[in-house]
Design an enzyme around this catalytic site. Structure first.
Site, PDB file in Angstrom:
ATOM      1  N   CYS A   2       1.146  -1.422   0.448  1.00  0.00           N
ATOM      2  CA  CYS A   2      -0.261   0.372  -0.108  1.00  0.00           C
ATOM      3  C   CYS A   2       0.700   1.296  -0.157  1.00  0.00           C
ATOM      4  O   CYS A   2       1.950   1.173   0.418  1.00  0.00           O
ATOM      5  CB  CYS A   2      -1.031   0.274   1.193  1.00  0.00           C
ATOM      6  SG  CYS A   2      -2.205  -1.587   1.480  1.00  0.00           S
ATOM      7  N   ARG A  28       5.447  -0.193  -6.583  1.00  0.00           N
ATOM      8  CA  ARG A  28       5.126  -1.335  -5.084  1.00  0.00           C
ATOM      9  C   ARG A  28       4.742  -2.439  -5.224  1.00  0.00           C
ATOM     10  O   ARG A  28       4.592  -3.502  -4.089  1.00  0.00           O
ATOM     11  CB  ARG A  28       5.268  -0.253  -3.509  1.00  0.00           C
ATOM     12  CG  ARG A  28       6.276   0.813  -3.169  1.00  0.00           C
ATOM     13  CD  ARG A  28       5.409   2.183  -2.539  1.00  0.00           C
ATOM     14  NE  ARG A  28       5.029   1.374  -1.184  1.00  0.00           N
ATOM     15  CZ  ARG A  28       5.918   1.693  -0.124  1.00  0.00           C
ATOM     16  NH1 ARG A  28       6.991   2.486   0.156  1.00  0.00           N
ATOM     17  NH2 ARG A  28       5.346   1.536   0.987  1.00  0.00           N
ATOM     18  N   TRP A  73      -2.735  -2.639  -1.540  1.00  0.00           N
ATOM     19  CA  TRP A  73      -2.548  -4.352  -1.999  1.00  0.00           C
ATOM     20  C   TRP A  73      -3.363  -5.082  -0.520  1.00  0.00           C
ATOM     21  O   TRP A  73      -2.613  -4.744   0.512  1.00  0.00           O
ATOM     22  CB  TRP A  73      -1.007  -4.690  -1.210  1.00  0.00           C
ATOM     23  CG  TRP A  73      -0.188  -5.351  -1.825  1.00  0.00           C
ATOM     24  CD1 TRP A  73       0.070  -6.540  -2.953  1.00  0.00           C
ATOM     25  CD2 TRP A  73       0.175  -6.457  -1.365  1.00  0.00           C
ATOM     26  NE1 TRP A  73       0.502  -7.411  -2.853  1.00  0.00           N
ATOM     27  CE2 TRP A  73       0.421  -7.556  -1.975  1.00  0.00           C
ATOM     28  CE3 TRP A  73      -0.285  -6.912   0.329  1.00  0.00           C
ATOM     29  CZ2 TRP A  73       1.094  -8.855  -1.060  1.00  0.00           C
ATOM     30  CZ3 TRP A  73       0.111  -7.826   0.662  1.00  0.00           C
ATOM     31  CH2 TRP A  73       0.595  -8.964   0.540  1.00  0.00           C
ATOM     32  N   ASN A  97      -2.120   2.509   5.863  1.00  0.00           N
ATOM     33  CA  ASN A  97      -1.192   1.052   5.332  1.00  0.00           C
ATOM     34  C   ASN A  97      -0.792  -0.085   6.549  1.00  0.00           C
ATOM     35  O   ASN A  97      -0.918   1.162   7.831  1.00  0.00           O
ATOM     36  CB  ASN A  97       0.361   1.659   4.889  1.00  0.00           C
ATOM     37  CG  ASN A  97       0.144   2.266   3.629  1.00  0.00           C
ATOM     38  OD1 ASN A  97      -1.088   2.074   2.861  1.00  0.00           O
ATOM     39  ND2 ASN A  97       1.552   2.896   2.978  1.00  0.00           N
ATOM     40  N   GLY A  98      -0.782  -0.749   6.512  1.00  0.00           N
ATOM     41  CA  GLY A  98      -0.546  -1.867   7.388  1.00  0.00           C
ATOM     42  C   GLY A  98      -1.656  -2.736   8.239  1.00  0.00           C
ATOM     43  O   GLY A  98      -2.083  -2.802   6.957  1.00  0.00           O
ATOM     44  N   GLU A 471      17.925 -18.163  -5.648  1.00  0.00           N
ATOM     45  CA  GLU A 471      17.590 -17.086  -6.016  1.00  0.00           C
ATOM     46  C   GLU A 471      16.771 -17.686  -7.692  1.00  0.00           C
ATOM     47  O   GLU A 471      15.717 -16.791  -7.732  1.00  0.00           O
ATOM     48  CB  GLU A 471      18.743 -15.929  -5.456  1.00  0.00           C
ATOM     49  CG  GLU A 471      18.120 -14.801  -6.685  1.00  0.00           C
ATOM     50  CD  GLU A 471      17.134 -13.984  -6.037  1.00  0.00           C
ATOM     51  OE1 GLU A 471      16.902 -14.648  -5.684  1.00  0.00           O
ATOM     52  OE2 GLU A 471      17.301 -12.763  -7.035  1.00  0.00           O
ATOM     53  N   LYS A 475      13.322 -15.766  -8.414  1.00  0.00           N
ATOM     54  CA  LYS A 475      13.061 -15.039 -10.204  1.00  0.00           C
ATOM     55  C   LYS A 475      12.161 -15.621 -10.928  1.00  0.00           C
ATOM     56  O   LYS A 475      11.320 -14.370 -11.299  1.00  0.00           O
ATOM     57  CB  LYS A 475      14.388 -14.827 -11.074  1.00  0.00           C
ATOM     58  CG  LYS A 475      15.473 -13.580 -11.138  1.00  0.00           C
ATOM     59  CD  LYS A 475      14.984 -12.654 -10.126  1.00  0.00           C
ATOM     60  CE  LYS A 475      14.629 -12.142  -9.063  1.00  0.00           C
ATOM     61  NZ  LYS A 475      15.163 -11.464  -7.964  1.00  0.00           N
ATOM     62  N   GLU A 478       8.368 -15.317  -9.619  1.00  0.00           N
ATOM     63  CA  GLU A 478       7.928 -14.568  -9.616  1.00  0.00           C
ATOM     64  C   GLU A 478       7.165 -13.983 -10.610  1.00  0.00           C
ATOM     65  O   GLU A 478       6.941 -13.299 -10.546  1.00  0.00           O
ATOM     66  CB  GLU A 478       8.923 -13.338  -8.499  1.00  0.00           C
ATOM     67  CG  GLU A 478       9.897 -12.956  -8.620  1.00  0.00           C
ATOM     68  CD  GLU A 478      10.342 -12.383  -7.476  1.00  0.00           C
ATOM     69  OE1 GLU A 478      10.059 -11.393  -7.265  1.00  0.00           O
ATOM     70  OE2 GLU A 478      11.728 -11.757  -7.939  1.00  0.00           O
ATOM     71  N   HIS A 494      15.557 -38.311  -2.982  1.00  0.00           N
ATOM     72  CA  HIS A 494      14.577 -37.971  -1.544  1.00  0.00           C
ATOM     73  C   HIS A 494      13.201 -37.731  -1.957  1.00  0.00           C
ATOM     74  O   HIS A 494      12.346 -37.474  -0.907  1.00  0.00           O
ATOM     75  CB  HIS A 494      15.554 -37.713  -0.250  1.00  0.00           C
ATOM     76  CG  HIS A 494      16.941 -38.105  -0.152  1.00  0.00           C
ATOM     77  ND1 HIS A 494      16.909 -39.407   0.366  1.00  0.00           N
ATOM     78  CD2 HIS A 494      18.122 -37.646  -1.009  1.00  0.00           C
ATOM     79  CE1 HIS A 494      18.237 -39.515   0.202  1.00  0.00           C
ATOM     80  NE2 HIS A 494      19.165 -38.524  -0.330  1.00  0.00           N
ATOM     81  N   LYS A 592       6.729  -4.575  -3.933  1.00  0.00           N
ATOM     82  CA  LYS A 592       8.244  -4.004  -3.900  1.00  0.00           C
ATOM     83  C   LYS A 592       8.506  -4.172  -2.375  1.00  0.00           C
ATOM     84  O   LYS A 592       9.515  -4.258  -2.200  1.00  0.00           O
ATOM     85  CB  LYS A 592       8.940  -3.137  -4.270  1.00  0.00           C
ATOM     86  CG  LYS A 592      10.548  -2.471  -4.705  1.00  0.00           C
ATOM     87  CD  LYS A 592      10.699  -3.542  -5.443  1.00  0.00           C
ATOM     88  CE  LYS A 592      12.437  -3.154  -5.541  1.00  0.00           C
ATOM     89  NZ  LYS A 592      12.998  -4.170  -6.127  1.00  0.00           N
TER      90      LYS A 592
END
Ligand code: AGP
Length: 597
Positions: A2, A28, A73, A97-98, A471, A475, A478, A494, A592
């Site tokens: 947000c 963001r 968001w 926000n929060g 990573e 990448k 996402e 396994h 973000k």
């Protein structure tokens, strides 16, 4: 995540400042947006689901001196116009926000008093609570103090009420909020980037602050000090466009040679002096690295570097776990937090936990004006410039570069022998050019075209190669939405090897020569089960019957090899996402700056 913008100033500018500010926060991640403003003693609220362009279509550029805006968001309740902000209750209009953790309990209490709720959000409950408190106290500051006492969780609010025209209030706890000013205007924002094109005069609000903004007047009610402390915003971290690239992510991938150069250049010029400027690590017997997502992955590489080259034990922890677990540290432990944004809620909470226990903390952070940068004992800036694409690339690489320098400093402290470090620095110096050439020569487009339609892609590696695979896998998933997993090559059999089918793409990273043979036999195991095997390596592999495609990365000193190894994976993820038509810079559901836990 947000975003908040608030403005009190010139009639004709308000609406466009709100929209421009929200646009600057788009990177963001958000799923809906809205604005509210006062006009002829009435409140107008305009909201829309989806991108800001949808909101812009609904908004008229009316004259008004006061307004608030928000990108949401979704956390509580789906992404829809009703749930998007601003929210209203009684005389209160606000954006938030929060997360208000005790909103169910408060909602039940308010329902008994006759409040009715239109949305599924915690924010509407906060609006009703403040309205109820205002009714009984008849004083907005008192109402906000009561809210501060009763609301549990995290928040940054921008609020106005029907009874006080041209007056804006704000309140914050554990979610970032800044004030900005010019001679005739006052601004509020969750990130200075939202207002940086209008003002560079910024005041970071402290935890628990309540603020009242009136024409040319700021009243700050804080726990410790009541005067706002204004600072000049460092514009280094402001967005300067895509510079001709199709996406920010691509631009940021290609900026990586410069990012490394900016970090290491001072060390090449005057190594003695630059290593002295780094914190003195000699007293630490243990290091804990705490971070989230890609920053956690750099921590894994940092662990390998420090343990392998400086023989100091390192624990790497996911911040959302670390903050709630029993942690074993003492005065000889250094806690390193890693964060691009410097605002990640779990990383910040972990930093605060260590600070509270008087443990030394070091932050590797890109946004130097962020909360993490301000609260850590020591900071090492990533100097990566602003990173806009949600998927991190250049900040990740800057973090690896800083971990290499920390490792060299530790080595230096142990041997006091600069002669040992100089050859390593000269290998370091060649990295920017090697990355440039690698980017020029990579044939990832071709490989992407062969595998982009698959639903599952696996990554295999051992030791440091495994850390890079983690990573690489993040990448890919996402930005392309392909299911993908990174596996320690020896672990696959396994259980997970049962998922390998005819033509399943398996990308293996083979650069760690100490266990190269072992990884190769694991690759043969997946190849024998029909996998389409792509090997990324800096080696000349003799027998090639176990790979269908190759990607060659240049070699460097083993300490720096991981810095080169991630590059093809970043570009491959990008090419795959492009072929799949994904929204590369703003992947669905992602943010973000993750300011909620
Ligand atoms: C990276 O591509 C991700 N978007 C994400 O995992 C990110 O690294 C994580 O949220 C941590 O963010 P930070 O570095 O800003 O703390």
């Amino acid at each position: 995540m947000c975003g908040i913008v608030g403005y009190l100033g010139k009639q004709e500018k308000t609406i466009s400042i709100l929209i421009t500010g929200l646009k600057a926060l788009e990177y963001r991640g958000y799923d809906s947006a809205g604005i509210a403003y006062q006009k002829n003693n009435k409140i107008k609220v305009i909201k829309s689901v989806g991108r800001l362009e949808q909101l812009e279509k609904k908004v008229k550029l009316e004259n008004t001196v006061l307004g608030i805006g928000h990108t949401r968001w979704a956390t509580h309740g789906k992404a829809c116009t009703t749930n998007s902000h601003p929210h209203q209750s009684g005389n209160i209009t606000l954006v938030h926000n929060g997360i208000i953790e005790n909103y169910i309990e408060l909602k039940q209490m308010l329902e008994k008093k006759g409040y009715q709720f239109q949305t599924e959000t915690d924010t509407e409950v906060a609006a009703a609570f403040i309205d109820d408190a205002l009714k009984s106290s008849k004083n907005m500051i008192k109402a906000l103090k009561k809210a501060k006492e009763k609301l549990k969780g995290s928040y940054a609010f921008a609020i106005f009420n029907d009874l006080e025209p041209d007056t804006l209030y704000a309140m914050k706890k554990e979610s970032p909020l800044v004030l900005g000013k010019t001679e005739e205007e006052l601004f509020l924002a969750s990130d200075p980037m939202a207002i940086s094109s209008y003002t560079k005069e910024i005041c970071y609000l402290n935890e628990g602050s309540i603020v009242k903004l009136e024409k040319n007047k700021v009243t700050l009610i804080e726990e410790k000090d009541t005067r706002p402390i204004w600072k000049t915003l460092n514009i280094e971290n402001c967005n300067n466009g895509k510079n001709g690239y199709a996406h920010y992510m691509l631009k940021e991938i290609y900026e990586q040679p410069d990012v490394i150069y900016n970090i290491i250049n001072p060390f090449l010029k005057d190594p003695e002096m630059e290593f002295k400027k780094l914190p003195n690590f000699s007293k630490y017997k243990k290091i804990q690295i705490v971070a989230c997502g890609s920053a956690y992955h750099t921590g894994l590489v940092g662990k390998w570097m420090i343990e392998t080259y400086a023989s100091i034990p390192v624990e790497v922890e996911i911040a959302s776990e670390y903050r709630y677990k029993k942690v074993f540290y003492d005065k000889k432990t250094l806690v390193i937090v890693v964060s691009q944004s410097g605002e990640t809620a779990d990383t910040l909470a972990s930093l605060r936990k260590a600070n509270k226990d008087h443990i030394d903390t070091l932050a590797l952070v890109n946004v130097i004006t962020s909360t993490i940068a301000r609260e850590a004992k020591y900071i090492l800036p990533l100097k990566a410039g602003s990173e806009i694409a949600v998927a991190t690339t250049k900040a990740y690489l800057a973090q690896l570069t800083l971990f290499s320098l920390i490792t060299l400093k530790l080595k230096l402290e142990q041997s006091s022998n600069m002669e040992e470090i100089i050859p390593l620095l000269s290998a370091f110096q060649k990295l920017p050019l090697k990355i440039k050439k690698l980017l020029e020569n990579l044939k990832t487009k071709d490989i992407a075209s062969k595998i982009y339609k698959h639903n599952d892609i696996f990554f295999l590696g051992r030791s440091i190669d495994y850390a890079i695979c983690m990573e690489a896998s993040l990448k890919l998933k996402e930005i392309s939405y392909i299911h993908s997993e990174a596996y320690a090559a020896g672990e696959l059999k396994h259980g997970t090897i049962s998922l390998i089918e005819e033509k399943t793409p398996v990308l293996s990273l083979v650069t760690d020569t100490s266990i190269q043979e072992k990884t190769i036999s694991n690759i043969k195991e997946v190849k024998a089960r029909g996998a389409y095997s792509i090997v990324v390596t800096n080696q000349k592999l003799e027998e090639c019957d176990y790979c269908d495609d190759f990607i060659i990365v240049p070699s460097t000193e083993p300490l720096f090899q991981p810095i080169l190894n991630i590059i093809p994976f970043q570009l491959l993820a990008y090419e795959i996402a492009l072929l799949r038509g994904c929204d590369i810079d703003k992947p669905k559901n992602l943010a973000k700056s993750v300011t909620v836990e």
